[in-house]
Design an enzyme around this catalytic site. Structure first.
Site, PDB file in Angstrom:
ATOM      1  N   ARG A   1       0.856  -1.189   0.000  1.00  0.00           N
ATOM      2  CA  ARG A   1       0.000   0.000   0.000  1.00  0.00           C
ATOM      3  C   ARG A   1       0.890   1.237   0.000  1.00  0.00           C
ATOM      4  NH1 ARG A   1      -5.048  -0.786   4.001  1.00  0.00           N
ATOM      5  NH2 ARG A   1      -6.057   0.442   2.399  1.00  0.00           N
TER       6      ARG A   1
ATOM      7  N   ASP B   1      -3.544  -1.479  -7.002  1.00  0.00           N
ATOM      8  CA  ASP B   1      -4.160  -1.980  -5.767  1.00  0.00           C
ATOM      9  C   ASP B   1      -5.581  -2.510  -6.019  1.00  0.00           C
ATOM     10  OD1 ASP B   1      -4.914  -2.565  -3.205  1.00  0.00           O
ATOM     11  OD2 ASP B   1      -4.682  -0.525  -2.420  1.00  0.00           O
TER      12      ASP B   1
ATOM     13  N   SER C   1      -8.099  -2.832  -2.901  1.00  0.00           N
ATOM     14  CA  SER C   1      -8.852  -1.627  -2.550  1.00  0.00           C
ATOM     15  C   SER C   1      -9.974  -1.356  -3.553  1.00  0.00           C
ATOM     16  CB  SER C   1      -7.910  -0.414  -2.486  1.00  0.00           C
ATOM     17  OG  SER C   1      -7.033  -0.529  -1.387  1.00  0.00           O
TER      18      SER C   1
ATOM     19  N   TYR D   1      -3.182  -1.884   7.822  1.00  0.00           N
ATOM     20  CA  TYR D   1      -4.288  -2.739   8.239  1.00  0.00           C
ATOM     21  C   TYR D   1      -4.358  -2.825   9.765  1.00  0.00           C
ATOM     22  CZ  TYR D   1      -4.482  -4.355   3.392  1.00  0.00           C
ATOM     23  OH  TYR D   1      -4.604  -4.411   2.026  1.00  0.00           O
TER      24      TYR D   1
ATOM     25  N   GLN E   1      -0.273   2.272  -6.007  1.00  0.00           N
ATOM     26  CA  GLN E   1      -1.686   2.633  -5.877  1.00  0.00           C
ATOM     27  C   GLN E   1      -2.507   2.252  -7.105  1.00  0.00           C
ATOM     28  OE1 GLN E   1      -2.318   6.799  -4.985  1.00  0.00           O
ATOM     29  NE2 GLN E   1      -4.010   6.300  -3.613  1.00  0.00           N
TER      30      GLN E   1
END
Length: 392
Positions: free
Chosen positions: A128, A136, A139, A235, A133
């Protein structure tokens, strides 16, 4: 190199790994795409659209695996615990496999993938970071799950979400409480707010307060502090049972006052904590709704049954799984963009650029040369550390 896209075989799965829009960019990089006939039809992408963008449609599922240098899927064996094992005999040594593999699920399953000799990349291990990004996918799918969870709740709740002022009087808005303000939780908060509900949320991570407020939710603060609440990847860390017991006691009143509770508290590689007990469910008003986004892994609600809707003391407890597949067009679009960005990162000059000094490559590479090589996964399953060549 040839990128192969087989049809997803998990029961009810409607997504596809690549959509027509990403094919031209892959072609510019010298990558040819072949796709199984009908692979995108359930997501709203007919074969003709793929052909128009330069892909080749292959009739046989087995031929896709046979011809491809790289196989891309949404649910590979591991995440696909129903039919994924049928892919194993079709995989070959040094072929590349990319998709969701659930690397912290079962070591036996991951070793089955490793035994085929493939170089498997687990998309859910994507770091992350700002650089990663655009890749990802976890997500991306969580965003859709959060959105769909609210629509599911609104459709089930016997009340309206927004406030109405009518000739028949005022209809008060529904009260939605979200537990777990990760990507899915934040999207659930934002969606509930758009539908007009009074929305509040709780997360054990202190940083979540500002995030909840940024999407219009009220943050519920509890007089309890978690130890090491967040890991380096952002997380939530698992807490001990004493913490969860105290947390449940404090959350009880908020849950009882809510019309909808959406739970989205998942700790990677761990069984989800029970945050809503049967006793708490019994105190909710009849017709209330709980949507448990952790249902597939055991659930945050004691009354949850995976892939089922149960009624407990008049409360609807929804344990739907694979919610991202319920919006297959945009789920596939988002996943394909993530996947194509990753493909262009690791495939250069018509070959795999396996630079293990690169964090993105190193963290996502799961198996190679017949073995599980990912350091995080080996540590999680208490396997001895393994030295891996720095590049291929």
């Amino acid at each position: 190199m040839i990128i192969g896209v087989p049809r997803e075989s998990f029961p009810g799965e409607r997504r596809v790994a690549l959509v027509p829009a990403v094919i031209p960019n892959l072609a510019k990089a010298g990558l040819q795409v072949i796709i199984e006939a009908g692979a995108g039809s359930s997501a709203g992408y007919p074969d003709a659209d793929y052909v128009q963008k330069g892909a080749k449609v292959i009739a046989a599922w087995t031929e896709v695996f046979k011809s491809a240098d790289v196989v891309v899927q949404v649910l590979c064996h591991g995440s696909n615990d129903k039919t994924g094992s049928a892919d194993l005999p079709l995989l070959r040594r040094d072929q590349i496999l990319i998709g969701f593999l659930r690397p912290l699920g079962s070591i036996e399953t991951i070793q089955e993938v490793a035994a085929t000799g493939v170089k498997a990349f687990a998309i859910e291990l994507m770091p992350r970071t700002t650089r990663a990004q655009s890749m990802d996918a976890l997500s991306s799918m969580a965003t859709i799950c959060g959105y769909k969870s609210v629509l599911l709740a609104a459709d089930t709740l016997p009340r309206l979400f927004p406030m109405f002022t009518t000739a028949a009087g005022t209809v008060t808005p529904a009260r939605v409480f979200v537990i777990g303000a990760g990507v899915a939780g934040l999207q659930a908060i934002a969606t509930a707010r758009r539908l007009g509900a009074v929305t509040s949320a709780y997360d054990l991570r202190p940083a979540a307060k500002e995030q909840v407020q940024s999407v219009g939710g009220r943050f519920v603060e509890l007089p309890i502090e978690a130890k090491d609440a967040e890991d380096p990847r952002g997380y939530a860390r698992a807490q001990d049972e004493t913490f969860y017991r105290r947390q449940r006691d404090l959350l009880g009143r908020v849950v009882a006052e809510s019309d909808v509770v959406i739970t989205a508290a998942v700790v990677p590689g761990k069984k989800p904590p029970v945050l809503v007990t049967r006793e708490m469910v019994q105190k909710m008003a009849p017709g209330s709704v709980i949507v448990d986004l952790a249902a597939e892994r055991g659930g945050n609600c004691e009354a949850t049954r995976s892939a089922e809707l149960v009624v407990e003391s008049g409360v609807n407890v929804i344990g739907s799984i694979n919610l991202a597949s319920a919006a297959p067009y945009h789920a596939s679009q988002m996943y394909a963009r993530n996947l194509s960005a990753f493909l262009l990162h690791v495939l250069r000059e018509d070959r795999l650029h396996l630079d293990l000094e690169d964090e993105i490559t190193r963290e996502t590479l799961l198996t190679d040369g017949g073995e599980v090589v990912n350091a995080r996964v080996r540590e999680f399953f208490s396997l001895p550390p393994k030295l891996v060549p720095s590049s291929t």
